[in-house]
Write a protein that holds these residues in place. Structure first.
Motif, mmCIF file in Angstrom:
data_model
loop_
_atom_site.group_PDB
_atom_site.id
_atom_site.type_symbol
_atom_site.label_atom_id
_atom_site.label_comp_id
_atom_site.label_asym_id
_atom_site.label_seq_id
_atom_site.Cartn_x
_atom_site.Cartn_y
_atom_site.Cartn_z
ATOM 1 N N MET A 1 0.842 -1.169 0.000
ATOM 2 C CA MET A 1 0.000 0.000 0.000
ATOM 3 C C MET A 1 0.888 1.234 0.000
ATOM 4 N N ASP A 76 -5.544 7.378 0.440
ATOM 5 C CA ASP A 76 -5.152 6.060 0.943
ATOM 6 C C ASP A 76 -5.837 4.993 0.095
ATOM 7 N N LYS A 77 -5.279 4.736 -1.073
ATOM 8 C CA LYS A 77 -5.851 3.749 -1.992
ATOM 9 C C LYS A 77 -5.420 2.367 -1.525
ATOM 10 N N ARG A 78 -6.344 1.600 -1.021
ATOM 11 C CA ARG A 78 -6.020 0.352 -0.345
ATOM 12 C C ARG A 78 -6.038 -0.885 -1.231
ATOM 13 N N THR A 79 -6.570 -0.767 -2.428
ATOM 14 C CA THR A 79 -6.682 -1.944 -3.294
ATOM 15 C C THR A 79 -5.592 -2.010 -4.357
ATOM 16 N N GLN A 81 -1.501 -0.268 -5.402
ATOM 17 C CA GLN A 81 -0.386 0.621 -5.068
ATOM 18 C C GLN A 81 -0.150 1.566 -6.240
#
Length: 104
Positions: A1, A76-79, A81
């Motif tokens: 992440m 905060d892009k969690r799925t 990188q």
């Protein structure tokens, strides 16, 4: 992440604040973050959200003054990188040119 954030820390004063902004930027050196300062703030990248918050707090506390203004915007892009550079590249791909003016 990868967490990408825009941090702006400045004292509320009428004069130049470059010396205080430099203190805030310098405080980031103690943390595991990559950063780039531009005229409107500092873009920060890190793999750990806690590291981002700690770095932002250190930058805020590094600025002297009776009043300090801090803005922190987080992506905060969690799925997937995605780096800050990749975000700009995607926009440039859509534009078919660099994402800057040519009014030199």
């Amino acid at each position: 992440m990868t967490v990408v954030a825009l941090l702006s820390v400045a004292p509320v004063v009428e004069d130049s604040m470059s010396d205080q902004v430099a203190k805030a930027v310098d405080a980031l050196e103690e943390y595991d973050v990559e950063y780039e300062t531009n005229p409107m703030g500092t873009v920060i990248e890190t793999d750990e959200i806690g590291e981002l918050f700690a770095a932002a707090q250190a930058a805020h506390e590094a600025v002297d003054g009776d009043r300090v203004s801090t803005v922190l915007k987080i992506d905060d892009k969690r799925t997937k990188q995605t780096s800050a550079a990749e975000k700009v590249e995607a926009v440039e791909e859509q534009l078919g040119r660099p994402a800057t003016s040519d009014r030199g």
